[in-house]
Structures are given as C-alpha cells and as structure tokens.
Scaffold this motif. Sequence first.
Motif, PDB file in Angstrom:
ATOM      1  N   THR A 121      59.359  55.389  26.979  1.00 41.31           N
ATOM      2  CA  THR A 121      58.406  56.244  27.685  1.00 41.31           C
ATOM      3  C   THR A 121      58.087  57.514  26.902  1.00 41.31           C
ATOM      4  N   PHE A 122      58.845  57.780  25.855  1.00 40.64           N
ATOM      5  CA  PHE A 122      58.563  58.944  25.013  1.00 40.64           C
ATOM      6  C   PHE A 122      57.510  58.586  23.969  1.00 40.64           C
ATOM      7  N   GLU A 123      56.613  59.521  23.715  1.00 44.52           N
ATOM      8  CA  GLU A 123      55.543  59.314  22.737  1.00 44.52           C
ATOM      9  C   GLU A 123      56.076  59.253  21.311  1.00 44.52           C
ATOM     10  N   ARG A 160      46.509  62.823  21.417  1.00 43.27           N
ATOM     11  CA  ARG A 160      45.324  62.103  21.879  1.00 43.27           C
ATOM     12  C   ARG A 160      45.678  60.786  22.555  1.00 43.27           C
ATOM     13  N   TYR A 161      46.716  60.081  22.068  1.00 44.46           N
ATOM     14  CA  TYR A 161      47.036  58.754  22.584  1.00 44.46           C
ATOM     15  C   TYR A 161      47.542  58.852  24.023  1.00 44.46           C
ATOM     16  N   ASP A 162      47.403  57.757  24.759  1.00 44.89           N
ATOM     17  CA  ASP A 162      47.804  57.798  26.165  1.00 44.89           C
ATOM     18  C   ASP A 162      49.315  57.804  26.350  1.00 44.89           C
ATOM     19  N   SER A 163      50.077  57.722  25.250  1.00 47.12           N
ATOM     20  CA  SER A 163      51.525  57.907  25.345  1.00 47.12           C
ATOM     21  C   SER A 163      51.885  59.366  25.607  1.00 47.12           C
ATOM     22  N   ALA A 164      50.965  60.273  25.318  1.00 50.57           N
ATOM     23  CA  ALA A 164      51.185  61.692  25.608  1.00 50.57           C
ATOM     24  C   ALA A 164      51.010  61.938  27.100  1.00 50.57           C
ATOM     25  N   ASN A 165      51.958  62.640  27.696  1.00 51.37           N
ATOM     26  CA  ASN A 165      51.943  62.892  29.131  1.00 51.37           C
ATOM     27  C   ASN A 165      52.372  64.339  29.383  1.00 51.37           C
ATOM     28  N   PRO A 166      52.433  64.786  30.628  1.00 50.82           N
ATOM     29  CA  PRO A 166      52.827  66.176  30.881  1.00 50.82           C
ATOM     30  C   PRO A 166      54.154  66.572  30.239  1.00 50.82           C
ATOM     31  N   ARG A 170      55.149  69.786  27.697  1.00 54.47           N
ATOM     32  CA  ARG A 170      56.241  70.709  28.008  1.00 54.47           C
ATOM     33  C   ARG A 170      57.222  70.797  26.836  1.00 54.47           C
ATOM     34  N   LEU A 171      57.558  69.657  26.262  1.00 59.47           N
ATOM     35  CA  LEU A 171      58.468  69.644  25.122  1.00 59.47           C
ATOM     36  C   LEU A 171      57.845  70.327  23.911  1.00 59.47           C
ATOM     37  N   ALA A 172      56.557  70.056  23.676  1.00 59.40           N
ATOM     38  CA  ALA A 172      55.860  70.699  22.554  1.00 59.40           C
ATOM     39  C   ALA A 172      55.844  72.209  22.729  1.00 59.40           C
ATOM     40  N   ALA A 173      55.643  72.676  23.960  1.00 59.26           N
ATOM     41  CA  ALA A 173      55.636  74.109  24.222  1.00 59.26           C
ATOM     42  C   ALA A 173      56.990  74.728  23.903  1.00 59.26           C
TER      43      ALA A 173
END
Length: 316
Positions: A121-123, A160-166, A170-173
Amino acid sequence: MFKKAKKLIEKYDTIIIHRHTNPDGDALGSQIGLREIIRENYPDKTVYIVGDGTKRYAFMEGWQPDEIPDEFYQGALAIILDTSAKHLISDTRYPQAAETLRFDHHLFVEKICDVEVVDSTFESCCGLLTQFAIDCKLKFNTLAAKSLFTGMVTDSGRFRYDSANPRTFRLAATLTEQGFDTNEIYCELYADDLSMLQLRSQYVLKIQLAGDGVAFIVTTNDELHRLEKEYGVDSFGISRGMVGTMADIRGIDSWVNFTQTDDCVLCELRSKKHNINPIAVKYGGGGHAKASGAAIPDLDTAMKMVADLKALHRGE
C-alpha cells in the motif's frame, strides 16, 4: 512487524544493506536513507551498503556502494530493500549473514528473509521506511530525509501516480521539515542533456499501436548496441528510461517497452487503469499493479505479452 524489525537492527553491531539490481531512485534512496537512520540513532553500529552502480542517479549523495569481503557477513544482519524476488537482489552474499530482514512495497512474490516487512500500500520503499522510522521514534538526519524524499518522488512519479495518497503527502511533509532544498532534487531528476531529448524524440516515432488501448515499443539488440555507442546509454536506460514516452497518449491505457539485450528481452509494463502485474508474473516478472517488469527469452514471446494485454483490456 516494525517493532520486530527494530529489535533485529538493535541486535547487531554490523549491518549490510542490499537492494535490487539496476537501482532506481527508490532503491538507492531507501538504501542511503536507512543507512543514515541507523547511523544517526545507533552511532556505534557499522553499516555498509552494497550493490551495482548507477549513472542516472549518481547525483544522489552517498550512493556509492562499499566493497566488503565475505567475512564481514559473519555475525552480521543483512537487510534487503525494495526487492520482491531473490534473483533481483544485487550482491547475492546476503544468506551468509547471521539473520536477514526485508523492507519492501512490491506485491508479494516470495519469502526472502527471516523477518519481512512487506506492504504494497506504500507508494515507495522510502515511504515505508519513513513510516517505520516515525513509528519507532527514530531520528532523521538531513541526508536520510533527502534520500528518502527522492525515492518517494521518483516512485510516485512526482506524486502523480495513484499510489500516492494522503499518507504519502504526510510522510513527505515530515521529511521536508528536516531542512533540505527540494529544488536541488527536482533540478537533477528532471534535467536532460540535449542528446537524451533527441533520443526520446526517436522513441516517440517508434511507438506502435496494437489496438484495444495498448501500445508498445521494440528496440532490437542491434539498435541497442548502436544507441549505446551514439548516446552512451545502457539497456536499463532504454528499457526503464523510454517507457514513459507512451504514458500520455490519449486512448492508450496500457503500454510496454521491449528492449532486446544479448541475454533476454527486458519488458517494462505500465497501465493507467488495469492491473497488469499478473501478466508480468506470468512471464517470470513482478512489481506493482500498474507498473511491473519482466525478462523474457525473445521477441516472439513479447508479442504474446502484447496479446495478453489486449485480452485484458477486452475483459477476456
């Protein structure tokens, strides 16, 4: 599983980190990132990274692999990152370690290590490791955060890909709060030499439409050798690097790039709408639901793969 992984890391004084061959930004980012997390939180531990080299991601600080003798594995922990199958691991000495641990975000193919943290489930594997560090209250240094962010960016297609989610954002931030310049990463990732732009334009002209929403490109072995001499690229640069030329064609939902090498035909499969992973698995590969790869024996088999993609689109 995070707690079990942390205990295993704490148990060993020497840790050797592996990842898959022909590393992309996620493989290298997770490898550098985990090394730096361990160094930051356990400064008395000795951590090595091993594997083959890279041209495309040589801008990443600290990516250079260590050259270590076999005896370093005795009494050590080997960690495998971003790898779904044993035959894809760069440097096959990992079974010599006292224990093994894996972090991976690909669809499960086979058990590799004593302890496994696998979550598709992780991008990206970098995203998985970022969550691991946060949940286990481990500190990031700047290089760890920058490396992990780079892997998240590359494996999510710049989010951009749909694997990216909320959770991804949050992790990127959290990572960007560690104080590095994201523009430095983007400038390196998306800058191209004029010769590469010219090469990409050639590949646009090579696109073949198979019908039923499927497109493909074929690079023969002779073409590959010519391109290697003219442009200084390798098979990985053509196979992985040119698959994106088919990504934004209206009416094309799945596509595959075939690159014939001296040993096999490399296949990079992508889709906007369909789970193409079972097709990759059918031909000995694997990966993600909408981004997978395989290595097949010949171009006749490649056309069978195209037929399977068409049948998938027709719902057969």
